[in-house]
Design a protein around this motif. Structure first.
Motif: not given
Length: 271
Positions: A50-55, A58-60, A64-69, A77-85
């Protein structure tokens, strides 16, 4: 090649030795290895996802069933394009689009069909995941991991999922049937006739003369992403089932699943 020029692949950390064991990271590792791309693995314990993706911003990609991320791995993470997927299937599509000079993960115009296959296969294995013995998480975070999985399942404790001997055997029978139906795709039949499966693993009928017979991969001598989807789940079972249970699954449908895992070993390197 400098590590600064390599794709960073974020994978779920296991107990030592570090290795891939979860199905979605396996899909991505297969894809990276198949395309022959330079990458380095960043291992992350589940409580830190959780903390890594937020840092990283990168959105969830789930809730969860209760709607939380619901934050998961893998990510790249690709340095060629700068994309994070941060979605497994989107990673595969990205790799083919960005590196078209490398072997293709998807046959032409099959992304939609493969997405449907991905959902179907995930459904089969997820429905039978209680047959695993223990996933190889690092013991130092096991209690936290158990609490996270209990929350995802909407139960107080994972003990709620324990099966009796009879229930386990019933699930094995149902799982064999489900994989038997899936195996028709390798036989290039896909109809309702059970050419390649009958309860207990016996073939009661054979394909008609002249019917094309499949090999370890779905179509041809080389795998496609559709093969990696199934192989990823099988690798999870290999890492998480009791050895005797895994040998049982490997042998179903005339040993098809064992042959698939063995054939994918060429692209199973953990870097």
């Amino acid at each position: 090649m400098s590590s600064d020029n390599k794709i960073t692949f974020y994978d779920i950390a296991s107990g030592p030795p570090l290795r891939t064991f979860a199905p979605n990271p396996w899909k991505t590792r297969f894809a990276l290895n198949f395309k022959g791309l330079a990458y380095q693995t960043q291992w992350v314990h589940i409580p830190g996802i959780d903390s890594l993706r937020q840092k990283l911003g990168c959105p969830a990609n789930r809730t969860h069933a209760d709607g939380t991320p619901f934050h998961t791995l893998p990510m790249i993470q690709d340095p060629k394009t700068g994309k994070l997927i941060g979605d497994t299937f989107e990673i595969a599509l990205y790799l083919d689009a960005t590196y078209p000079d490398r072997p293709s993960l998807f046959h032409p115009l099959t992304a939609g069909l493969t997405a449907a296959w991905n959902a179907h296969v995930d459904g089969i294995f997820t429905s039978n995941v209680m047959l695993i013995d223990k996933m190889p998480f690092d013991p130092s975070v096991q209690k936290e991991v158990d609490a996270i999985f209990a929350k995802r399942a909407g139960v107080r404790s994972l003990d709620d999922f324990k099966l009796s001997v009879e229930q386990r055997e019933q699930m094995f029978v149902a799982f064999e049937a489900a994989l038997g139906d899936l195996a028709k795709a390798w036989q290039h039949t896909g109809g309702t006739t059970d050419y390649c499966w009958a309860q207990g693993g016996k073939q009661t009928q054979q394909p008609p003369p002249g019917r094309e017979q499949g090999g370890a991969f779905l179509d041809g001598d080389e795998p496609a992403y559709a093969d990696f989807i199934v192989g990823a789940w099988l690798k999870m079972l290999e890492a998480s089932m009791k050895p005797e249970d895994w040998q049982r699954v490997r042998g179903w449908q005339g040993g098809l699943w064992g042959r698939l895992v063995d054939a994918l070993s060429k692209w199973s390197e953990i870097k």
